[in-house]
Design a protein around this motif. Structure first.
Motif, PDB file in Angstrom:
ATOM      1  N   ALA A 127       0.833  -1.206   0.000  1.00 32.78           N
ATOM      2  CA  ALA A 127       0.000   0.000   0.000  1.00 32.78           C
ATOM      3  C   ALA A 127       0.868   1.258   0.000  1.00 32.78           C
ATOM      4  O   ALA A 127       0.581   2.221  -0.721  1.00 32.78           O
ATOM      5  N   CYS A 128       1.921   1.245   0.792  1.00 33.59           N
ATOM      6  CA  CYS A 128       2.826   2.403   0.840  1.00 33.59           C
ATOM      7  C   CYS A 128       3.533   2.599  -0.500  1.00 33.59           C
ATOM      8  O   CYS A 128       3.640   3.725  -1.000  1.00 33.59           O
ATOM      9  N   PHE A 129       4.028   1.510  -1.075  1.00 31.04           N
ATOM     10  CA  PHE A 129       4.703   1.601  -2.370  1.00 31.04           C
ATOM     11  C   PHE A 129       3.761   2.170  -3.425  1.00 31.04           C
ATOM     12  O   PHE A 129       4.126   3.061  -4.186  1.00 31.04           O
ATOM     13  N   ASN A 130       2.535   1.664  -3.464  1.00 33.11           N
ATOM     14  CA  ASN A 130       1.566   2.137  -4.458  1.00 33.11           C
ATOM     15  C   ASN A 130       1.181   3.599  -4.257  1.00 33.11           C
ATOM     16  O   ASN A 130       0.798   4.278  -5.212  1.00 33.11           O
ATOM     17  N   ALA A 131       1.269   4.093  -3.026  1.00 35.44           N
ATOM     18  CA  ALA A 131       0.900   5.484  -2.740  1.00 35.44           C
ATOM     19  C   ALA A 131       2.032   6.468  -3.057  1.00 35.44           C
ATOM     20  O   ALA A 131       1.805   7.675  -3.103  1.00 35.44           O
ATOM     21  N   MET A 132       3.236   5.972  -3.291  1.00 37.86           N
ATOM     22  CA  MET A 132       4.381   6.845  -3.569  1.00 37.86           C
ATOM     23  C   MET A 132       4.301   7.421  -4.975  1.00 37.86           C
ATOM     24  O   MET A 132       3.808   6.772  -5.895  1.00 37.86           O
ATOM     25  N   PRO A 133       4.836   8.638  -5.143  1.00 34.33           N
ATOM     26  CA  PRO A 133       4.992   9.166  -6.501  1.00 34.33           C
ATOM     27  C   PRO A 133       5.967   8.277  -7.283  1.00 34.33           C
ATOM     28  O   PRO A 133       6.805   7.586  -6.686  1.00 34.33           O
ATOM     29  N   ALA A 134       5.878   8.309  -8.602  1.00 30.84           N
ATOM     30  CA  ALA A 134       6.712   7.457  -9.452  1.00 30.84           C
ATOM     31  C   ALA A 134       8.203   7.641  -9.169  1.00 30.84           C
ATOM     32  O   ALA A 134       8.962   6.670  -9.163  1.00 30.84           O
ATOM     33  N   SER A 135       8.623   8.870  -8.899  1.00 28.39           N
ATOM     34  CA  SER A 135      10.053   9.111  -8.636  1.00 28.39           C
ATOM     35  C   SER A 135      10.498   8.413  -7.346  1.00 28.39           C
ATOM     36  O   SER A 135      11.595   7.848  -7.283  1.00 28.39           O
ATOM     37  N   ASP A 136       9.650   8.424  -6.330  1.00 25.54           N
ATOM     38  CA  ASP A 136       9.983   7.740  -5.075  1.00 25.54           C
ATOM     39  C   ASP A 136       9.935   6.222  -5.258  1.00 25.54           C
ATOM     40  O   ASP A 136      10.728   5.495  -4.667  1.00 25.54           O
ATOM     41  N   GLN A 137       8.988   5.740  -6.066  1.00 25.26           N
ATOM     42  CA  GLN A 137       8.935   4.305  -6.361  1.00 25.26           C
ATOM     43  C   GLN A 137      10.226   3.862  -7.043  1.00 25.26           C
ATOM     44  O   GLN A 137      10.787   2.818  -6.697  1.00 25.26           O
ATOM     45  N   ALA A 138      10.703   4.648  -7.990  1.00 24.11           N
ATOM     46  CA  ALA A 138      11.943   4.309  -8.697  1.00 24.11           C
ATOM     47  C   ALA A 138      13.126   4.302  -7.739  1.00 24.11           C
ATOM     48  O   ALA A 138      13.973   3.401  -7.769  1.00 24.11           O
ATOM     49  N   ALA A 139      13.194   5.302  -6.863  1.00 25.31           N
ATOM     50  CA  ALA A 139      14.286   5.363  -5.888  1.00 25.31           C
ATOM     51  C   ALA A 139      14.210   4.186  -4.925  1.00 25.31           C
ATOM     52  O   ALA A 139      15.238   3.585  -4.574  1.00 25.31           O
ATOM     53  N   PHE A 140      13.004   3.841  -4.497  1.00 24.14           N
ATOM     54  CA  PHE A 140      12.833   2.701  -3.592  1.00 24.14           C
ATOM     55  C   PHE A 140      13.236   1.405  -4.278  1.00 24.14           C
ATOM     56  O   PHE A 140      13.928   0.572  -3.701  1.00 24.14           O
ATOM     57  N   PHE A 141      12.795   1.240  -5.515  1.00 23.66           N
ATOM     58  CA  PHE A 141      13.157   0.045  -6.275  1.00 23.66           C
ATOM     59  C   PHE A 141      14.668  -0.060  -6.425  1.00 23.66           C
ATOM     60  O   PHE A 141      15.245  -1.144  -6.268  1.00 23.66           O
ATOM     61  N   GLN A 142      15.331   1.062  -6.696  1.00 22.96           N
ATOM     62  CA  GLN A 142      16.790   1.059  -6.821  1.00 22.96           C
ATOM     63  C   GLN A 142      17.435   0.669  -5.481  1.00 22.96           C
ATOM     64  O   GLN A 142      18.391  -0.092  -5.438  1.00 22.96           O
TER      65      GLN A 142
END
Length: 123
Positions: free
Chosen positions: A99-114
C-alpha cells in the motif's frame, strides 16, 4: 483411547457447555499439561482450518498478537516504522509495504526500487 485423551474429550465438552472465556482459558492450561505440543498444534491447525480465512486470521492474530494499525509518526517516522514493523505479522508487513509503495509518486517508487535492488535479499 489414552486416559489423557479421554480427559481432554470431557474437557472440551465442559468448555462447549459453559461457553465462557474462563472455561476456554482453563482448557488451554489443561491441554498444555495433558497433550503434547504436536497434539496441541494439530488441534489448533484443525480448528483454524474449520474457519473462514478472515476469521481464522483474526483468531490467530488475537492468540499470538499482531501489531495492528501503525500509529502516526511522533518525530520523523523511520524509528516509529521500524518499531511497528518489529511487531507486525507477515500479512501486515506485506499489506502495508504494498500500500505504501503504491501510494508513492513514481520518482519515489523508482528510488525505492533502486534501493531494494542494491540490497542482497535472502530467498
Amino acid at each position: 483411547m489414552k486416559p489423557a485423551h479421554k480427559r481432554m474429550s470431557r474437557m472440551i465438552g465442559y468448555c462447549l457447555t459453559l461457553g465462557t472465556a474462563d472455561a476456554w482459558s482453563g482448557f488451554s492450561l489443561v491441554a498444555a499439561r495433558r497433550l503434547s505440543e504436536t497434539e496441541r498444534a494439530a488441534l489448533a491447525f484443525s480448528a483454524l482450518n474449520s474457519l473462514e480465512l478472515d476469521h481464522a486470521e483474526m483468531t490467530a492474530a488475537a492468540s499470538i498478537g499482531s501489531a495492528g494499525t501503525p500509529l502516526p509518526p511522533f518525530l520523523g517516522g523511520m524509528e516509529d516504522a521500524r518499531f511497528w514493523a518489529s511487531y507486525a505479522s507477515r500479512s501486515e508487513l506485506k499489506a502495508y509495504a504494498l500500500a505504501c509503495f503504491n501510494a508513492m509518486p513514481a520518482s519515489d517508487q523508482a528510488a525505492f526500487f533502486q534501493y531494494i535492488s542494491a540490497k542482497e535479499v535472502a530467498a
